[in-house]
Enzyme design. Structure first.
Site, PDB file in Angstrom:
ATOM      1  N   ASN A   1       0.105  -9.275   4.062  1.00 30.21           N
ATOM      2  CA  ASN A   1       1.041  -8.310   4.668  1.00 30.21           C
ATOM      3  C   ASN A   1       0.237  -7.162   5.272  1.00 30.21           C
ATOM      4  OD1 ASN A   1       0.632  -6.193   2.546  1.00 30.21           O
ATOM      5  ND2 ASN A   1       1.391  -7.871   1.277  1.00 30.21           N
TER       6      ASN A   1
ATOM      7  N   CYS B   1       0.930   0.411  -6.598  1.00 31.85           N
ATOM      8  CA  CYS B   1       1.199   0.711  -5.179  1.00 31.85           C
ATOM      9  C   CYS B   1       0.842  -0.486  -4.290  1.00 31.85           C
ATOM     10  CB  CYS B   1       0.398   1.955  -4.781  1.00 31.85           C
ATOM     11  SG  CYS B   1       0.832   2.571  -3.170  1.00 31.85           S
TER      12      CYS B   1
ATOM     13  N   ASP C   1       4.087 -12.081  -2.879  1.00 31.50           N
ATOM     14  CA  ASP C   1       5.007 -12.663  -3.860  1.00 31.50           C
ATOM     15  C   ASP C   1       4.697 -14.131  -4.135  1.00 31.50           C
ATOM     16  OD1 ASP C   1       6.605 -10.434  -4.456  1.00 31.50           O
ATOM     17  OD2 ASP C   1       7.514 -10.588  -2.471  1.00 31.50           O
TER      18      ASP C   1
HETATM   19  O1  PMT Z   1      -0.949   0.423   1.943  1.00 30.58           O
HETATM   20  P1  PMT Z   1      -0.190   1.277   2.948  1.00 30.58           P
HETATM   21  O2  PMT Z   1      -0.374   0.801   4.369  1.00 30.58           O
HETATM   22  O3  PMT Z   1      -0.489   2.746   2.793  1.00 30.58           O
HETATM   23  O4  PMT Z   1       1.366   1.103   2.669  1.00 30.58           O
HETATM   24  C1  PMT Z   1       1.896   1.531   1.453  1.00 30.58           C
HETATM   25  C2  PMT Z   1       2.960   0.557   0.910  1.00 30.58           C
HETATM   26  C3  PMT Z   1       4.143   0.514   1.845  1.00 30.58           C
HETATM   27  C4  PMT Z   1       2.350  -0.835   0.735  1.00 30.58           C
HETATM   28  C5  PMT Z   1       3.357   1.125  -0.494  1.00 30.58           C
HETATM   29  O5  PMT Z   1       3.934   2.390  -0.343  1.00 30.58           O
HETATM   30  C6  PMT Z   1       4.340   0.215  -1.215  1.00 30.58           C
HETATM   31  O6  PMT Z   1       5.537   0.286  -1.038  1.00 30.58           O
HETATM   32  N1  PMT Z   1       3.817  -0.690  -2.100  1.00 30.58           N
HETATM   33  C7  PMT Z   1       4.598  -1.683  -2.803  1.00 30.58           C
HETATM   34  C8  PMT Z   1       4.997  -2.758  -1.878  1.00 30.58           C
HETATM   35  C9  PMT Z   1       5.657  -3.916  -2.579  1.00 30.58           C
HETATM   36  O7  PMT Z   1       5.012  -4.880  -2.792  1.00 30.58           O
HETATM   37  O8  PMT Z   1       6.844  -3.708  -2.998  1.00 30.58           O
HETATM   38  P2  PMT Z   1       7.689  -4.858  -3.805  1.00 30.58           P
HETATM   39  O9  PMT Z   1       9.063  -4.377  -3.722  1.00 30.58           O
HETATM   40  O10 PMT Z   1       7.371  -6.199  -3.324  1.00 30.58           O
HETATM   41  O11 PMT Z   1       7.137  -4.755  -5.302  1.00 30.58           O
HETATM   42  C10 PMT Z   1       7.693  -3.868  -6.271  1.00 30.58           C
HETATM   43  C11 PMT Z   1       6.618  -3.464  -7.271  1.00 30.58           C
HETATM   44  O12 PMT Z   1       6.161  -4.628  -7.959  1.00 30.58           O
HETATM   45  C12 PMT Z   1       5.390  -2.845  -6.649  1.00 30.58           C
HETATM   46  O13 PMT Z   1       4.977  -1.808  -7.516  1.00 30.58           O
HETATM   47  C13 PMT Z   1       4.387  -3.980  -6.608  1.00 30.58           C
HETATM   48  O14 PMT Z   1       3.036  -3.483  -6.717  1.00 30.58           O
HETATM   49  C14 PMT Z   1       4.767  -4.776  -7.843  1.00 30.58           C
HETATM   50  N2  PMT Z   1       4.487  -6.210  -7.768  1.00 30.58           N
HETATM   51  C15 PMT Z   1       5.081  -6.983  -6.825  1.00 30.58           C
HETATM   52  C16 PMT Z   1       4.850  -8.338  -6.809  1.00 30.58           C
HETATM   53  C17 PMT Z   1       3.978  -8.896  -7.757  1.00 30.58           C
HETATM   54  N3  PMT Z   1       3.710 -10.177  -7.777  1.00 30.58           N
HETATM   55  N4  PMT Z   1       3.404  -8.108  -8.668  1.00 30.58           N
HETATM   56  C18 PMT Z   1       3.638  -6.786  -8.695  1.00 30.58           C
HETATM   57  O15 PMT Z   1       3.081  -6.064  -9.520  1.00 30.58           O
END
Ligand code: PMT
Length: 402
Positions: free
Chosen positions: A208, A273, A278
């Site tokens: 991504n 962060c 996924d």
């Molecule tokens: O890196 P930049 O360009 O500065 O951009 C920042 C950002 C937009 C990437 C950052 O602010 C952000 O939103 N990061 C999380 C993005 C994300 O993966 O969101 P999610 O909704 O898919 O995941 C939710 C949470 O679960 C997150 O804390 C993620 O780190 C965590 N996660 C997700 C999937 C996975 N397999 N394991 C995880 O730990």
């Protein structure tokens, strides 16, 4: 309130023409109620009068390694007394001596004997500063944890234009206040940042747009506030921010999970962060896949790293997640807060028609916790990181779970 009250600051003054700025610095320090002691080198005394500094600091100025008082050996006494040693202005000569561990006068001997933090404020001609020898010495000192503040770029007293001018006293005071503002001292904070790459074959991957900028900004601020930071980074194009930051580079979600779990046991706070992919490819091809009209790639779900952290039964840290969505921003974030058993979640809108917060220098965050929420409005990621850390400290103390 951030204060220099009763901080014991030893000023090591050497012979640069910027020495006149030290008068103002001492006045500021005393106004902020710091306790100032001064050590002068031989050359600095050719440029300014010891008595003036004595009057300004309201204390004896030291310059003689053989000075004794009640059988106290002065270099050891001062080395132990100081909370902080500020070499200001610092010439190329004192920088070289400290880098090499030379001890041929009072100031260099104190620097060798002290356990206190040393901060160097360089001041010299720009060619002297740029010289490979000085740069090598500065690199050596930085590696040893010594901080170098400045120098400034500008017109120098000799007429040259370049990098070498001493920082102004008001900036030094501002930086000192930041330095002593360490509410996260003795805190261990782990931050994940950037994307993960999930390999399809040796030359292709799915990923991504995450640049790592948000996570790296948070790491920088946490270290500035005194934390021991572990930064687990996916593949990004960023230098490790300065400060007490241990960086672990990973490529895939599985590698990120391993790095997190291997280092999680002593963390007080975990901030996820990273934009973790996924899914990963089920059958990674060890050779490049040949072009076909249709290529079907089978994906399997990656483990959810943050959920594993929040479900730890032993030494669970305070867990902060991020949520990147293009619609129903807060609703999705609230769901993740509950499902992933987080303490706090930071929701950002990553739709293209908004601010395109991913892979950009700006962001806007909704902080959502179980009984409240707050908006951190559009700002540079570095500024948001400061605001976010402030809120994390407040919430962490309030929840007082650990
Ligand atoms: O890196 P930049 O360009 O500065 O951009 C920042 C950002 C937009 C990437 C950052 O602010 C952000 O939103 N990061 C999380 C993005 C994300 O993966 O969101 P999610 O909704 O898919 O995941 C939710 C949470 O679960 C997150 O804390 C993620 O780190 C965590 N996660 C997700 C999937 C996975 N397999 N394991 C995880 O730990």
């Amino acid at each position: 309130m951030i204060t220099l009250l009763k901080k014991r600051i030893l000023l090591g003054i050497s012979g640069s023409i910027a020495i006149y700025k030290v008068f103002e610095l001492i006045r500021y320090l005393r106004k902020k109620q710091a306790i100032v002691r001064i050590v002068m080198t031989k050359t600095s005394k050719k440029l300014i009068n010891k008595l003036s500094l004595q009057i300004l600091s309201n204390y004896k100025v030291f310059d003689d390694i053989f000075y004794t008082n009640n059988n106290n050996i002065i270099h050891i006494k001062l080395a132990k007394w100081a909370d902080l040693i500020l070499l200001v202005p610092a010439t190329a000569n004192i920088i070289a001596k400290v880098a090499l561990g030379l001890a041929d006068d009072l100031l260099s001997t104190i620097c060798l004997a002290t356990k206190a933090k040393i901060i160097i404020i360089p001041s010299m001609n720009n060619y002297m500063y740029k010289s490979p020898v000085t740069q090598h010495n500065i690199k050596t000192l930085r590696k040893r944890g010594i901080l170098i503040w400045g120098p400034n770029f500008g017109k120098q007293i000799c007429g040259d234009i370049g990098l070498g001018s001493m920082l102004n006293p008001n900036i030094i005071i501002k930086k000192l206040k930041q330095y002593f503002n360490t509410p996260l001292k003795n805190f261990n904070i782990m931050i994940t940042a950037g994307p993960t790459h999930e390999l399809i074959d040796p030359v292709r991957f799915i990923s991504n747009y995450s640049s790592g900028k948000m996570g790296f900004s948070i790491a920088y601020v946490a270290a500035l506030l005194g934390a021991n930071v572990t930064l687990i980074s996916g593949p990004v194009n960023l230098l490790t921010p300065p400060g007490n930051i241990k960086r672990i580079n990973v490529i895939s979600a599985l590698e990120m999970k391993k790095a997190v779990m291997d280092n999680i046991s002593n963390q007080n706070i975990f901030i996820g962060c990273a934009a973790v992919s996924d899914y990963r490819i089920i059958n990674f091809s060890s050779s490049k896949i040949a072009k076909k009209d249709n290529l079907i790639i089978n994906l399997i779900k990656n483990p959810d790293i943050i959920s594993e952290v929040s479900q730890l039964t032993k030494n669970r840290p305070y867990v902060i997640g991020f949520s990147a969505e293009t619609n129903l921003i807060k609703e999705h974030a609230r769901k993740k807060l509950i499902e992933k058993k987080l303490d706090l979640i930071c929701a950002n809108n990553v739709s293209k028609n908004r601010f395109n917060n991913i892979n950009n220098n700006y962001n806007e965050l909704y902080l959502i916790w179980h009984d409240g929420e707050m908006l951190l409005s559009l700002n540079k990621k570095q500024v948001l990181a400061k605001q976010l850390m402030k809120q994390i400290i407040i919430r962490y103390e309030k929840d007082n779970k650990h």
